[in-house]
Design a protein around this motif. Structure first.
Motif, PDB file in Angstrom:
ATOM      1  N   LEU A   1       0.856  -1.184   0.000  1.00  0.00           N
ATOM      2  CA  LEU A   1       0.000   0.000   0.000  1.00  0.00           C
ATOM      3  C   LEU A   1       0.883   1.222   0.000  1.00  0.00           C
ATOM      4  O   LEU A   1       1.770   1.366   0.829  1.00  0.00           O
ATOM      5  CB  LEU A   1      -0.888  -0.008   1.247  1.00  0.00           C
ATOM      6  CG  LEU A   1      -1.669   1.270   1.568  1.00  0.00           C
ATOM      7  CD1 LEU A   1      -2.672   1.565   0.475  1.00  0.00           C
ATOM      8  CD2 LEU A   1      -2.357   1.125   2.901  1.00  0.00           C
ATOM      9  N   SER A   2       0.673   2.113  -0.954  1.00  0.00           N
ATOM     10  CA  SER A   2       1.493   3.312  -1.075  1.00  0.00           C
ATOM     11  C   SER A   2       0.648   4.543  -0.769  1.00  0.00           C
ATOM     12  O   SER A   2      -0.390   4.757  -1.392  1.00  0.00           O
ATOM     13  CB  SER A   2       2.060   3.410  -2.494  1.00  0.00           C
ATOM     14  OG  SER A   2       2.808   4.584  -2.668  1.00  0.00           O
ATOM     15  N   VAL A   3       1.097   5.334   0.188  1.00  0.00           N
ATOM     16  CA  VAL A   3       0.339   6.486   0.665  1.00  0.00           C
ATOM     17  C   VAL A   3       1.144   7.761   0.466  1.00  0.00           C
ATOM     18  O   VAL A   3       2.305   7.847   0.871  1.00  0.00           O
ATOM     19  CB  VAL A   3      -0.011   6.339   2.159  1.00  0.00           C
ATOM     20  CG1 VAL A   3      -0.812   7.537   2.639  1.00  0.00           C
ATOM     21  CG2 VAL A   3      -0.781   5.050   2.405  1.00  0.00           C
ATOM     22  N   ALA A   4       0.529   8.765  -0.147  1.00  0.00           N
ATOM     23  CA  ALA A   4       1.163  10.068  -0.323  1.00  0.00           C
ATOM     24  C   ALA A   4       0.781  10.979   0.835  1.00  0.00           C
ATOM     25  O   ALA A   4      -0.396  11.203   1.103  1.00  0.00           O
ATOM     26  CB  ALA A   4       0.718  10.703  -1.642  1.00  0.00           C
TER      27      ALA A   4
ATOM     28  N   ILE B   1       3.226  -0.634   5.011  1.00  0.00           N
ATOM     29  CA  ILE B   1       2.709   0.437   4.164  1.00  0.00           C
ATOM     30  C   ILE B   1       3.897   1.270   3.697  1.00  0.00           C
ATOM     31  O   ILE B   1       4.803   1.565   4.475  1.00  0.00           O
ATOM     32  CB  ILE B   1       1.739   1.350   4.936  1.00  0.00           C
ATOM     33  CG1 ILE B   1       0.520   0.569   5.416  1.00  0.00           C
ATOM     34  CG2 ILE B   1       1.290   2.517   4.064  1.00  0.00           C
ATOM     35  CD1 ILE B   1      -0.416   1.412   6.256  1.00  0.00           C
ATOM     36  N   THR B   2       3.894   1.654   2.438  1.00  0.00           N
ATOM     37  CA  THR B   2       4.914   2.556   1.917  1.00  0.00           C
ATOM     38  C   THR B   2       4.376   3.978   1.946  1.00  0.00           C
ATOM     39  O   THR B   2       3.322   4.269   1.377  1.00  0.00           O
ATOM     40  CB  THR B   2       5.293   2.178   0.471  1.00  0.00           C
ATOM     41  OG1 THR B   2       5.834   0.857   0.447  1.00  0.00           O
ATOM     42  CG2 THR B   2       6.337   3.147  -0.073  1.00  0.00           C
TER      43      THR B   2
ATOM     44  N   TYR C   1      -4.680   1.252   5.903  1.00  0.00           N
ATOM     45  CA  TYR C   1      -4.769  -0.154   5.491  1.00  0.00           C
ATOM     46  C   TYR C   1      -6.208  -0.530   5.163  1.00  0.00           C
ATOM     47  O   TYR C   1      -6.492  -1.146   4.136  1.00  0.00           O
ATOM     48  CB  TYR C   1      -4.240  -1.029   6.624  1.00  0.00           C
ATOM     49  CG  TYR C   1      -3.815  -2.421   6.220  1.00  0.00           C
ATOM     50  CD1 TYR C   1      -2.690  -2.613   5.419  1.00  0.00           C
ATOM     51  CD2 TYR C   1      -4.498  -3.535   6.675  1.00  0.00           C
ATOM     52  CE1 TYR C   1      -2.268  -3.890   5.080  1.00  0.00           C
ATOM     53  CE2 TYR C   1      -4.084  -4.817   6.334  1.00  0.00           C
ATOM     54  CZ  TYR C   1      -2.969  -4.984   5.540  1.00  0.00           C
ATOM     55  OH  TYR C   1      -2.557  -6.240   5.199  1.00  0.00           O
ATOM     56  N   GLY C   2      -7.113  -0.120   6.035  1.00  0.00           N
ATOM     57  CA  GLY C   2      -8.516  -0.467   5.829  1.00  0.00           C
ATOM     58  C   GLY C   2      -9.195   0.341   4.745  1.00  0.00           C
ATOM     59  O   GLY C   2     -10.142  -0.133   4.110  1.00  0.00           O
ATOM     60  N   LYS C   3      -8.720   1.565   4.510  1.00  0.00           N
ATOM     61  CA  LYS C   3      -9.372   2.453   3.538  1.00  0.00           C
ATOM     62  C   LYS C   3      -9.347   1.880   2.134  1.00  0.00           C
ATOM     63  O   LYS C   3     -10.254   2.114   1.336  1.00  0.00           O
ATOM     64  CB  LYS C   3      -8.690   3.825   3.562  1.00  0.00           C
ATOM     65  CG  LYS C   3      -9.390   4.879   2.719  1.00  0.00           C
ATOM     66  CD  LYS C   3     -10.790   5.179   3.239  1.00  0.00           C
ATOM     67  CE  LYS C   3     -11.479   6.233   2.402  1.00  0.00           C
ATOM     68  NZ  LYS C   3     -12.846   6.509   2.870  1.00  0.00           N
ATOM     69  N   LEU C   4      -8.318   1.103   1.820  1.00  0.00           N
ATOM     70  CA  LEU C   4      -8.217   0.489   0.503  1.00  0.00           C
ATOM     71  C   LEU C   4      -8.747  -0.937   0.494  1.00  0.00           C
ATOM     72  O   LEU C   4      -8.451  -1.719  -0.408  1.00  0.00           O
ATOM     73  CB  LEU C   4      -6.766   0.521   0.017  1.00  0.00           C
ATOM     74  CG  LEU C   4      -6.264   1.895  -0.411  1.00  0.00           C
ATOM     75  CD1 LEU C   4      -4.831   1.812  -0.908  1.00  0.00           C
ATOM     76  CD2 LEU C   4      -7.145   2.501  -1.480  1.00  0.00           C
ATOM     77  N   ASN C   5      -9.549  -1.266   1.527  1.00  0.00           N
ATOM     78  CA  ASN C   5     -10.170  -2.592   1.605  1.00  0.00           C
ATOM     79  C   ASN C   5      -9.134  -3.712   1.619  1.00  0.00           C
ATOM     80  O   ASN C   5      -9.299  -4.748   0.969  1.00  0.00           O
ATOM     81  CB  ASN C   5     -11.152  -2.803   0.447  1.00  0.00           C
ATOM     82  CG  ASN C   5     -12.342  -1.878   0.518  1.00  0.00           C
ATOM     83  OD1 ASN C   5     -12.899  -1.657   1.581  1.00  0.00           O
ATOM     84  ND2 ASN C   5     -12.729  -1.311  -0.620  1.00  0.00           N
ATOM     85  N   LEU C   6      -8.068  -3.488   2.367  1.00  0.00           N
ATOM     86  CA  LEU C   6      -7.038  -4.498   2.521  1.00  0.00           C
ATOM     87  C   LEU C   6      -7.235  -5.251   3.828  1.00  0.00           C
ATOM     88  O   LEU C   6      -7.656  -4.671   4.830  1.00  0.00           O
ATOM     89  CB  LEU C   6      -5.650  -3.856   2.509  1.00  0.00           C
ATOM     90  CG  LEU C   6      -5.265  -3.102   1.236  1.00  0.00           C
ATOM     91  CD1 LEU C   6      -3.927  -2.407   1.413  1.00  0.00           C
ATOM     92  CD2 LEU C   6      -5.222  -4.034   0.049  1.00  0.00           C
TER      93      LEU C   6
ATOM     94  N   ALA D   1       2.137 -11.583   8.609  1.00  0.00           N
ATOM     95  CA  ALA D   1       0.868 -11.075   8.065  1.00  0.00           C
ATOM     96  C   ALA D   1       1.076 -10.762   6.590  1.00  0.00           C
ATOM     97  O   ALA D   1       2.032 -10.081   6.220  1.00  0.00           O
ATOM     98  CB  ALA D   1       0.434  -9.816   8.819  1.00  0.00           C
ATOM     99  N   TRP D   2       0.162 -11.263   5.756  1.00  0.00           N
ATOM    100  CA  TRP D   2       0.239 -11.053   4.315  1.00  0.00           C
ATOM    101  C   TRP D   2      -0.949 -10.197   3.869  1.00  0.00           C
ATOM    102  O   TRP D   2      -2.072 -10.428   4.286  1.00  0.00           O
ATOM    103  CB  TRP D   2       0.209 -12.383   3.570  1.00  0.00           C
ATOM    104  CG  TRP D   2       1.322 -13.319   3.948  1.00  0.00           C
ATOM    105  CD1 TRP D   2       1.337 -14.189   4.986  1.00  0.00           C
ATOM    106  CD2 TRP D   2       2.567 -13.464   3.274  1.00  0.00           C
ATOM    107  NE1 TRP D   2       2.517 -14.889   5.016  1.00  0.00           N
ATOM    108  CE2 TRP D   2       3.302 -14.463   3.971  1.00  0.00           C
ATOM    109  CE3 TRP D   2       3.150 -12.869   2.151  1.00  0.00           C
ATOM    110  CZ2 TRP D   2       4.577 -14.862   3.570  1.00  0.00           C
ATOM    111  CZ3 TRP D   2       4.419 -13.267   1.750  1.00  0.00           C
ATOM    112  CH2 TRP D   2       5.122 -14.258   2.461  1.00  0.00           C
ATOM    113  N   THR D   3      -0.686  -9.243   3.000  1.00  0.00           N
ATOM    114  CA  THR D   3      -1.713  -8.297   2.581  1.00  0.00           C
ATOM    115  C   THR D   3      -2.447  -8.766   1.325  1.00  0.00           C
ATOM    116  O   THR D   3      -1.811  -9.114   0.320  1.00  0.00           O
ATOM    117  CB  THR D   3      -1.090  -6.928   2.286  1.00  0.00           C
ATOM    118  OG1 THR D   3      -0.421  -6.457   3.454  1.00  0.00           O
ATOM    119  CG2 THR D   3      -2.149  -5.912   1.879  1.00  0.00           C
TER     120      THR D   3
END
Length: 363
Positions: free
Chosen positions: A3-6, A76-77, A274-279, A292-294
């Protein structure tokens, strides 16, 4: 899957300070002037998951190990984007370059300043709602440029349907509507993905408070002021998070307790992203590691196996699945099998968050 977050915001709102805290080391230049961050800083941050430690204890006891197996959480990146200003879509403040970096991420994290500090310059007014409006408008105007460019290229008779869709999207952008708030058809949604429009990305919101404000955070209602969902917002004090980052887990917990705060803002932020992107995470547990695997919510067992290794997709045979609570309460895979709590599932089984899985793979 990553997951990449700006991390996005106006200059001097606390982005780089927050980024330093996220990485638990000083890797970004946190300075009191605009454009201190000239190149995007990228780092990997762990997603807090208390389940891993519990699994490790069970593995140690059930397998008779002398020490706990290593824990490997999901990650998370984060990309620290330099401060945007009005006119960024035209290149003001090197904005074009930074907007391109945002385009390459999956999620936008808006950092909004609500704290007062005479030693830190304020860009504009001390108004988080206005700051959000400014940043969003720059993102919208960049998307307007992208859509207008596509319209110029789509002039042939076979492009009529595409032009109609582009015109519809452009009209709403010009009205100040983010793509992520538009009601789009499947074809329109595919076109948006093809164009990589920035405002189509999901958003979360971090309000940077003073330490005194943070103690009263439960009485604040910045979600209403910003016009966003309360579930998508986190309150932090970036300086406090930076101080916490150099402490041990035990000292962090003690420090937060003294302040009357239940959980670090960074932990809340990581979970929210993490949850916002339905992961979700599925777990593996053994002597070598507990991990833990995403995966995306709704992923099948075969798709989950492919996250571990791409060859597992074509060579998938079956999955041995145990619910997390059963694994911990019963005491590991062997006892779960004996008590009938281990299930064998096929390739189309939809994996649930927290399930402990072992994949059977052919050669």
């Amino acid at each position: 899957m990553s997951l990449s977050v700006a991390i996005v915001g106006l200059p001097n709102v606390g982005k780089s300070t927050l980024f330093n805290a996220l990485l638990k080391r000083q890797v970004a230049l946190a300075a009191n002037y605009p454009f201190a961050t000239i190149e995007p800083n990228v780092g990997v941050v762990e997603v807090p998951d208390e389940r891993l430690a519990k699994l490790a204890e069970v593995v140690k006891q059930s397998e008779g190990l002398s020490k706990l197996p290593p824990l490997i959480p999901a990650v998370i990146t984060f990309t620290d984007i330099a401060g945007l200003v009005k006119g960024a879509h035209k290149g003001e403040g090197l904005g074009n370059k930074f907007l391109t970096h945002i385009r390459e991420t999956d999620l936008i994290c808006h950092v909004l300043r609500a704290f007062e500090d005479g030693d830190v310059v304020v860009t504009g007014e001390l108004d988080p709602a206005e700051d959000l409006k400014t940043v969003r408008m720059e993102l919208i105007l960049k998307d307007v440029e992208t859509v207008e460019s596509q319209l110029e290229r789509s002039k042939g008779p076979l492009e009529k349907a595409k032009r109609e869709m582009l015109s519809k999207i452009l009209s709403q952008l010009n009205d100040g509507v983010m793509v992520n708030s538009m009601e789009l058809s499947e074809d329109e949604d595919e076109l948006v993905k093809e164009l990589c429009l920035i405002t189509a990305k999901k958003e979360i919101f971090v309000v940077n408070l003073s330490e005194e404000q943070l103690k009263q955070a439960d009485k604040l209602d910045y979600a209403a002021k910003l016009g966003v969902d309360k579930k998508d917002l986190v309150y932090i004090n970036a300086k406090l998070e930076a101080e916490l980052s150099v402490l041990s887990s035990e000292d962090q917990a003690s420090y937060l307790k003294d302040l009357g705060i239940c959980e670090s803002g960074i932990d809340q932020m990581a979970r929210l992203a993490y949850g916002k992107l339905n992961l979700i995470s599925f777990l593996t547990a053994g002597e070598i590691e507990v991990r833990a695997w995403t995966i995306k919510k709704g992923a099948t067992a075969r798709e989950a196996a492919g996250v571990i290794h791409t060859d597992f997709v074509k060579n998938f045979i079956k999955a041995q699945v145990i619910g997390f609570d059963d694994y911990v309460s019963i005491g590991g895979v062997k006892k779960c099998r004996e008590q009938g709590k281990l299930r064998v599932e096929g390739k189309d089984y939809v994996v649930k968050d927290g399930e402990v899985i072992e994949f059977m793979i052919g050669s």
